[in-house]
Design a protein around this motif. Structure first.
Motif, PDB file in Angstrom:
ATOM      1  N   PHE B  51       0.982  -1.172   0.052  1.00 48.64           N
ATOM      2  CA  PHE B  51       0.031   0.018  -0.080  1.00 48.64           C
ATOM      3  C   PHE B  51       0.936   1.394  -0.248  1.00 48.64           C
ATOM      4  CE2 PHE B  51      -2.741  -3.350   1.526  1.00 48.64           C
ATOM      5  CZ  PHE B  51      -3.846  -3.155   0.734  1.00 48.64           C
ATOM      6  N   TYR B  52       2.249   1.205   0.255  1.00 59.38           N
ATOM      7  CA  TYR B  52       2.970   2.193   0.218  1.00 59.38           C
ATOM      8  C   TYR B  52       3.264   2.599  -1.160  1.00 59.38           C
ATOM      9  CZ  TYR B  52       3.360   2.008   5.275  1.00 59.38           C
ATOM     10  OH  TYR B  52       3.124   1.967   6.423  1.00 59.38           O
ATOM     11  N   GLU B  53       3.250   1.695  -2.021  1.00 60.02           N
ATOM     12  CA  GLU B  53       3.205   1.876  -3.406  1.00 60.02           C
ATOM     13  C   GLU B  53       2.251   2.445  -3.967  1.00 60.02           C
ATOM     14  OE1 GLU B  53       6.086   0.687  -5.956  1.00 60.02           O
ATOM     15  OE2 GLU B  53       7.358   1.111  -4.069  1.00 60.02           O
ATOM     16  N   THR B  54       1.030   1.599  -3.953  1.00 58.62           N
ATOM     17  CA  THR B  54      -0.329   2.135  -4.226  1.00 58.62           C
ATOM     18  C   THR B  54      -1.195   1.849  -3.422  1.00 58.62           C
ATOM     19  OG1 THR B  54      -0.271  -0.278  -4.963  1.00 58.62           O
ATOM     20  CG2 THR B  54       0.191   1.249  -6.811  1.00 58.62           C
ATOM     21  N   PRO B  55      -1.682   3.150  -2.599  1.00 58.71           N
ATOM     22  CA  PRO B  55      -2.723   2.868  -1.645  1.00 58.71           C
ATOM     23  C   PRO B  55      -4.016   2.451  -2.176  1.00 58.71           C
ATOM     24  CG  PRO B  55      -1.826   5.210  -2.267  1.00 58.71           C
ATOM     25  CD  PRO B  55      -1.059   4.364  -3.034  1.00 58.71           C
ATOM     26  N   SER B  56      -4.147   2.519  -3.341  1.00 60.94           N
ATOM     27  CA  SER B  56      -5.685   2.351  -3.906  1.00 60.94           C
ATOM     28  C   SER B  56      -5.883   0.988  -4.315  1.00 60.94           C
ATOM     29  CB  SER B  56      -5.997   3.276  -5.083  1.00 60.94           C
ATOM     30  OG  SER B  56      -5.199   3.168  -6.206  1.00 60.94           O
ATOM     31  N   GLY B  57      -4.963   0.040  -4.212  1.00 60.58           N
ATOM     32  CA  GLY B  57      -5.058  -1.238  -4.769  1.00 60.58           C
ATOM     33  C   GLY B  57      -5.562  -2.222  -3.738  1.00 60.58           C
ATOM     34  N   ASN B 482     -11.747   4.604   0.190  1.00 62.20           N
ATOM     35  CA  ASN B 482     -13.223   5.184   0.360  1.00 62.20           C
ATOM     36  C   ASN B 482     -13.461   5.983  -0.931  1.00 62.20           C
ATOM     37  OD1 ASN B 482     -13.877   4.424   2.952  1.00 62.20           O
ATOM     38  ND2 ASN B 482     -12.723   6.290   3.879  1.00 62.20           N
ATOM     39  N   ALA B 483     -12.669   6.382  -1.577  1.00 64.12           N
ATOM     40  CA  ALA B 483     -13.064   7.057  -2.862  1.00 64.12           C
ATOM     41  C   ALA B 483     -13.704   6.242  -3.804  1.00 64.12           C
ATOM     42  CB  ALA B 483     -11.778   7.747  -3.514  1.00 64.12           C
ATOM     43  N   ARG B 484     -13.107   4.832  -3.830  1.00 63.86           N
ATOM     44  CA  ARG B 484     -13.689   3.897  -4.552  1.00 63.86           C
ATOM     45  C   ARG B 484     -15.076   3.480  -3.955  1.00 63.86           C
ATOM     46  NH1 ARG B 484     -10.146  -1.368  -5.464  1.00 63.86           N
ATOM     47  NH2 ARG B 484     -10.339  -1.320  -3.219  1.00 63.86           N
ATOM     48  N   VAL B 485     -15.357   3.531  -2.801  1.00 65.02           N
ATOM     49  CA  VAL B 485     -16.739   3.080  -2.078  1.00 65.02           C
ATOM     50  C   VAL B 485     -17.570   4.227  -2.783  1.00 65.02           C
ATOM     51  CG1 VAL B 485     -18.027   2.869  -0.011  1.00 65.02           C
ATOM     52  CG2 VAL B 485     -15.726   1.797  -0.329  1.00 65.02           C
ATOM     53  N   LEU B 486     -17.095   5.299  -2.488  1.00 63.51           N
ATOM     54  CA  LEU B 486     -18.045   6.599  -2.906  1.00 63.51           C
ATOM     55  C   LEU B 486     -18.182   6.510  -4.344  1.00 63.51           C
ATOM     56  CD1 LEU B 486     -18.880   8.753  -1.107  1.00 63.51           C
ATOM     57  CD2 LEU B 486     -17.031  10.422  -1.855  1.00 63.51           C
ATOM     58  N   GLU B 487     -17.333   6.157  -5.272  1.00 64.18           N
ATOM     59  CA  GLU B 487     -17.676   5.892  -6.706  1.00 64.18           C
ATOM     60  C   GLU B 487     -18.803   4.881  -6.748  1.00 64.18           C
ATOM     61  OE1 GLU B 487     -17.881   7.303  -9.797  1.00 64.18           O
ATOM     62  OE2 GLU B 487     -16.659   8.301  -8.482  1.00 64.18           O
ATOM     63  N   GLN B 488     -18.393   3.820  -6.055  1.00 67.63           N
ATOM     64  CA  GLN B 488     -19.676   2.599  -6.027  1.00 67.63           C
ATOM     65  C   GLN B 488     -20.862   3.101  -5.750  1.00 67.63           C
ATOM     66  OE1 GLN B 488     -17.249   0.076  -4.007  1.00 67.63           O
ATOM     67  NE2 GLN B 488     -16.120  -0.942  -5.650  1.00 67.63           N
ATOM     68  N   SER B 489     -20.960   3.786  -4.752  1.00 67.96           N
ATOM     69  CA  SER B 489     -22.232   4.192  -4.218  1.00 67.96           C
ATOM     70  C   SER B 489     -22.874   5.239  -4.882  1.00 67.96           C
ATOM     71  CB  SER B 489     -21.941   4.760  -2.732  1.00 67.96           C
ATOM     72  OG  SER B 489     -21.641   6.217  -2.699  1.00 67.96           O
ATOM     73  N   LYS B 490     -22.283   5.765  -5.846  1.00 63.90           N
ATOM     74  CA  LYS B 490     -23.117   6.556  -6.912  1.00 63.90           C
ATOM     75  C   LYS B 490     -23.665   5.744  -8.120  1.00 63.90           C
ATOM     76  CE  LYS B 490     -20.605  10.629  -5.791  1.00 63.90           C
ATOM     77  NZ  LYS B 490     -18.974  11.238  -6.095  1.00 63.90           N
ATOM     78  N   GLN B 491     -23.234   4.525  -8.280  1.00 63.84           N
ATOM     79  CA  GLN B 491     -23.694   3.868  -9.427  1.00 63.84           C
ATOM     80  C   GLN B 491     -25.198   3.444  -9.432  1.00 63.84           C
ATOM     81  OE1 GLN B 491     -21.580   2.332 -11.971  1.00 63.84           O
ATOM     82  NE2 GLN B 491     -19.691   3.358 -11.168  1.00 63.84           N
TER      83      GLN B 491
END
Lengths: 618, 515
Positions: B51-57, B482-491
């Motif tokens: 996660f230090y390399e890719t926090p979103s993975g 969370n950014a991903r969750v937020l994106e999913q919660s708009k679908q």
């Protein structure tokens, strides 16, 4: 890089050292660490300011991101401009003197290391407060000094009154912080940042709100915070109680520095206030009301520290009056001169208390000027300074404030003048009761050691000449332009005369005809009692807020709603649960193999049931 | 085998290993539990590396079949949302072992075995990406906690254990039904698959279906949180549980609920989540204020801390249902913060109990004089709990309230009252227990913390400061997830979401204008 971070980091190191190993260090080492850190910090401030030069624009250093989430980005950034410079000098300068004094004052107290650890920690937070380049970092300092105030008020925690006062201070400040944080939330929603630079740049082109609006809301909410930290109506009630702390604490935190944080914050937010005239008006009126109210209470108190505490509340009111009428520079000027003479008053009072082995009641003093002459001499310097006698420190700043008030609304000037007379009166009363007449106590007064009166002498010099020497408004002119027009000599003369009158009346009442004051008090009867009992505001708050909350929570929310209603509904289930509990108890053989078997069986059962359910559903 | 598999299975192996040890070897058992849980902790730290390399993975994903029909897969992995909750579980387990060292002296073997089983279940809950697997872990957690309370608890332990069990079961039965329903629709238990099907439109839930499923999941999670008014199992469970049970319950188990909401409810049922948001936010705010007020008047220390949890978790739920980046980040951060500060509080209350065998506040008083270190640690923890800046809780609360302010300023104002009350109940507790003259009955009983006790507290104290000052170590991964969750919660949100960014401001203006 000027390494601004060193300024707060040095006292933080002092806290860390004394806080962890201080207990095992000899007292001399503890003192050395504790005093060296603020002094080094002061020197670093001097060095920084001299290398930063004229500081026409703000100098900013960025260290690391504190909180980053979406569009929100809060950095640990420090900023120095002329306003910060003034505050830095006051905090580290006066702070160093008070640390030095405390070495003498606290020499025979238990928990010596703990005291200095807290005091250093306070310096760290106070310096963070003034250096922070955004509202949230300022809030770190803001809450941090509140914590240190809590710890130091409650320093003698075995005493219930001290623990009560500490808790009260923290919670009342929390109520103020409620407003402060709400202001921050609004600010971020509106401007997308909490950095001073960005917020002020966004506010500056906005139209002035002639009727209430967003900026008024922000300004007023910020001011709610200031009423907590700087002890203004309606949240001033914690400060007089805060005198439970050791006297150097009263001088440093509850007179010279922390309580002026609200004034600093309002002055820092000047751009916002200038766009919200209604909020400014509120600030001015609350300040003025607090100044009058606290002065009247100060007149009636017999505890020497309480007199000065109400005096502080009153003087802070003056500072807010200045801000409210737009004279921010005058407000900061008064912060500076007040720091000189009020620190001196408290430390001098501490010297008196020290001499009398803890006696604080003015009725048990008297005639001390011959017994502790140095203390008397230095206190006289503070006396003339606070009474507004020219050319001493208080005269300059108070004069600026009153003239600005007159320019705004003449009636504010007149109320301010009356308050000035009362100020001169209550300080003179304390001085006469303490140092004149016959000694009424039964201790053997002794003069304080050099380490205590040395700092007092420095503060005395500042109280006498500091106002004349440090022309704060001129220095701050790039931030807060100087008011137009010259001094109206008549107004100045009237306010000075008010001060002289206050001293004169006190002289008559307490030296020429002692006893007259008591008969006046008894002639006033109920009104005097009301004032003496601080207008019963504490009792009112207790009856109107504290008790209803505690009793309502206990008898209604807990007993009726929680236990009765909600758990009552669960009771149906609970009855069932008892049956199940009986069955489950049979499983509790205490044999682990049985447990393991049950766990396995249970899992299998779930799977089987599920298989059937799913299969059936197909 | 990935590192995650090892981290997950080691506690289970430990559980079995402890059972094989002879009952009388109590010290060996303690030591074994400590060593195993420490190894698990160290391994779990390794999970952060990607996660230090890719926090979103996503990282350490394993996806293999477990049961053929119905197809249940062992599908596990970690992302920014779960990684810190896994570490929270693995950190608190060795701490709980240390805390119980002297406290637990009967059935030692079973106690530590259950503790490791609990750890297995907790890690599993946070890493499972198969709905059925998730459910299994969810239930696995329930069993050891039931026994921890029921066997090693205080006088009313059976009542509390059964109450805890039934409350949770009531919720999880509904969740199980919902999971099965989803399986019937999607022909898979795999969370990732279901999510893909939903988002690509190959699986469509009618709005009634979505609402029913959302409520079924949410009910199970809300009980666990616990959300007002489903909280009454919590005070009983805490008061009766042994110290380690309270610590694990407060610090980690409550997070199963809030984690479930963020992980499953928001992405799977976005419309229903948003539709219910105002109601849930209202309950959260009631919980914040109500929990704080009831905490204020508790005569029992553990109950006080338990009700304070209701208040704190209210902030978490409020943050989640603000549907803002700041609110969600604050909520997840607050899950960790609450775990650390409330876990520490229960530990410290447990230390007090070990010395005096009382949880009543009135039996204490002036503890700071005989036990200054205990008092200092307790004070720092209390300050963390009431959200002092530079300590961890402040960051979470600030973000939650800032996020809420972006959607409804009135919510922010109301919730912020809880911050004031928080200071009131904690400082009042501190004053009554630690300040003042030392209670006569305490004399001779209030020894200060010993090295073991301090060692258990120290990591938590360090984290309080670390997470309060240097959020960069933790927040970016959380924020990315969370950014991903937020994106999913708009679908596929069917109805128009309130786009007015701050209706609260308009209200404020109206109030100011005297309308």
């Amino acid at each position: 890089m000027e390494h601004l971070w060193l300024i707060p980091a040095l006292p933080l190191a002092g806290f860390a050292l004394n806080g962890t190993v201080g207990k095992r260090l000899p007292q001399i080492a503890v003192s050395l660490i504790a005093v060296a850190m603020p002094v080094l910090s002061f020197l670093w401030v001097l060095k920084t300011l001299s290398s930063l030069g004229s500081l026409e624009t703000a100098y900013i250093e960025r260290y690391f991101t504190w909180i980053e989430s979406g569009a929100l980005n809060i950095g640990v950034d420090f900023m120095v401009d002329r306003l910060t410079a003034v505050m830095l000098l006051v905090v580290t300068g006066i702070g160093s003197l008070i640390h030095l004094y405390a070495v003498g004052y606290m020499a025979h107290e238990g928990g010596y290391y703990r005291f200095f650890a807290y005091l250093n920690l306070f310096m760290f937070f106070m310096l963070t407060l003034v250096l922070g380049a955004n509202y949230l970092l300022m809030f770190v300092g803001w809450e941090g000094v509140g914590l240190c105030s809590y710890l130091l008020i409650g320093f003698y925690f075995v005493r219930k009154s001290a623990a009560d006062a500490a808790k009260k201070a923290f919670i009342v400040n929390r109520i103020g912080d409620f407003g402060y944080t709400l202001a921050l939330f609004l600010m971020f929603v509106q401007f997308g940042s909490l950095d001073f630079g960005k917020v002020f740049a966004a506010v500056a082109p906005m139209p002035v709100e002639h009727s209430a609006g967003l900026l008024t809301a922000i300004a007023l909410l910020l001011f709610v915070g200031a009423t907590g930290k700087s002890a203004q109506i309606p949240l001033y009630v914690w400060l007089p109680d805060a005198m439970e702390g050791p006297t150097p604490v009263s001088a440093l935190i509850h007179a010279a520095t922390m309580v002026t944080a609200g004034v600093y914050m309002v002055a820092r937010s000047a751009v916002i206030y200038q766009h919200a005239p209604l909020a400014m008006e509120v600030v001015a009126i609350i300040g003025l009301l607090t100044a009058v109210l606290a002065a009247t209470i100060g007149i009636t108190q017999y505890d020497i520290k309480k007199v000065f505490a109400y005096s502080t509340v009153s003087q802070l009111g003056y500072m807010f009056l200045a801000c409210g009428v737009g004279a921010f520079a005058a407000g900061i000027y008064h912060v500076v001169t007040h720091a000189f003479f009020k620190a001196l008053l408290f430390l001098g009072a501490g010297s008196v208390i020290h001499a009398l082995e803890g006696e604080q009641d003015l009725r048990q003093m008297g005639g001390l000027r011959k017994k502790i002459p140095i203390t008397f001499a230095v206190l006289c310097c503070a006396w003339v300074a606070i009474a507004g006698i020219p050319p001493f420190a208080g005269y300059f700043s108070k004069d600026e404030i009153l003239l600005a008030a007159h320019h705004h609304h003449p009636w504010m000037y007149w109320v301010g003048v009356v308050t000035a007379a009362m100020t001169a009166f209550y300080v003179s009363r304390a001085m006469f009761l303490c140092f004149f007449g016959q000694y009424r106590g039964h201790h053997h007064p002794h003069e304080s050691p050099f380490i205590m009166w040395g700092p007092l002498a420095v503060l005395a010099a500042l109280s006498l000449f500091g106002g004349w020497y440090f022309k704060v408004p001129n220095y701050l002119a790039p931030l807060f332009p100087l008011a137009e027009g010259g001094h109206e000599m008549a107004l100045v003369a009237i306010s000075v005369a008010a001060g002289v009158l206050g001293i004169g009346v006190a002289y008559v009442l307490y030296v020429v005809k002692p006893g007259l004051a008591d008969s006046i008090a008894s002639a006033l009867g109920g009104f005097y009692k009301l004032v003496y009992n601080k207008y019963l505001v504490d009792e009112l708050y207790d009856a109107a807020v504290v008790r209803p909350i505690v009793h309502g929570s206990r008898s209604l929310l807990w007993r009726v709603v929680d236990v009765g209603l909600i758990d009552g509904c669960v009771n149906g289930t609970a009855t069932l649960a008892r049956g199940v509990g009986g069955v489950l108890r049979a499983f509790q053989s205490g044999n682990i193999r049985n447990y393991a078997a049950w766990v396995t069986l249970g899992s299998v059962a779930v799977l089987v049931v599920l298989g059937i359910a799913v299969g059936g559903a197909r | 085998m990935t590192l995650l598999d090892v981290t997950l299975l080691l506690p289970l192996l430990g559980f079995v290993a402890l059972l094989l040890l002879p009952r009388s070897a109590e010290n060996t058992i303690r030591l074994a539990a400590l060593v195993i849980s420490l190894i698990v902790f160290v391994l779990s730290l390794g999970l952060t590396i990607p996660f230090y390399e890719t926090p979103s993975g996503n990282a350490f994903v394993t996806d293999v079949p477990w049961i053929r029909t119905p197809e249940i897969r062992y599908h596990v992995g970690v992302d920014g949302l779960s990684i810190w909750l896994v570490i929270l579980s693995t950190l608190l387990t060795p701490i709980s072992v240390l805390v119980s060292w002297k406290y637990i002296d009967n059935r030692v073997k079973e106690f530590y075995a259950f503790l490791l089983l609990l750890e297995f279940g907790l890690i599993g809950v946070f890493v499972a990406w198969d709905l059925f697997l998730f459910y299994v872990f969810w239930e696995v957690c329930l069993v050891p906690m039931y026994f921890l309370i029921g066997i090693w608890g205080h006088e009313r332990r059976i009542y509390a254990a059964v109450k805890f069990f039934l409350y949770t079961m009531a919720g999880s039965v509904l969740m199980l039904a919902a999971i099965i329903y989803l399986f019937n629709k999607a022909q898979t238990f795999d969370y990732v698959n279901i999510l893909n099907l939903l988002q690509s439109g190959r699986l469509v839930l009618s709005s009634t279906e979505q609402m029913a499923l959302f409520l079924a999941f949410f009910f199970a999670f809300a009980i666990k949180v616990p959300l007002f008014p489903l909280h009454t199992w919590l005070p009983d469970a805490h008061v009766e549980a042994p110290t380690a049970g309270s610590v694990m319950l407060a610090a980690v188990m409550l997070k199963m609920g809030t984690y479930g909401i963020v992980r499953f409810c928001l992405p799977l049922f976005p419309s229903a989540s948003r539709e219910c948001a105002p109601w849930i936010a209202a309950l959260a705010i009631i919980g914040i204020i109500y929990g704080a007020l009831v905490a204020l008047v508790q005569p029992n220390m553990k109950k006080l801390v338990a009700y304070s949890s209701v208040s704190h978790l209210g902030f978490v739920v409020l943050g989640i249902f603000s549907f803002t980046q700041n609110g969600l980040d604050g909520a997840v951060y607050q899950m960790l913060n609450h775990g650390i500060s409330t876990g520490a509080l229960f530990m410290l209350v447990g230390y007090c109990y070990e010395r005096t065998h009382s949880l009543e506040i009135k039996d204490y008083g002036g503890v700071a004089t005989p036990a200054p270190v205990l008092a200092t640690v307790f004070l720092i923890t209390s300050l963390a709990s009431i959200g002092l800046p530079t300590l961890n809780n402040f960051v979470g609360e600030f973000l939650v309230l800032q996020g809420t302010a972006q959607v409804n300023f009135t919510w922010t104002v109301l919730a912020a009252i809880g911050v004031i009350l928080g200071a009131a109940y904690m400082l009042w507790l501190y004053q009554r227990a630690f300040l003042g003259e030392t209670n006569e009955q305490l004399k001779g009983h209030m020894a200060d913390l010993n090295a073991r006790e301090l060692a258990a507290a120290l990591p938590l104290l360090i984290l309080m400061v670390w997470m309060g000052v240097y959020t960069k170590s933790f927040l970016p991964t959380i924020s990315a997830a969370n950014a991903r969750v937020l994106e999913q919660s708009k679908q596929g949100v069917e109805f128009r979401v309130d786009l007015n960014p701050h209706p609260g401001l308009a209200q404020l203006g109206e109030i100011a204008h005297g309308r």
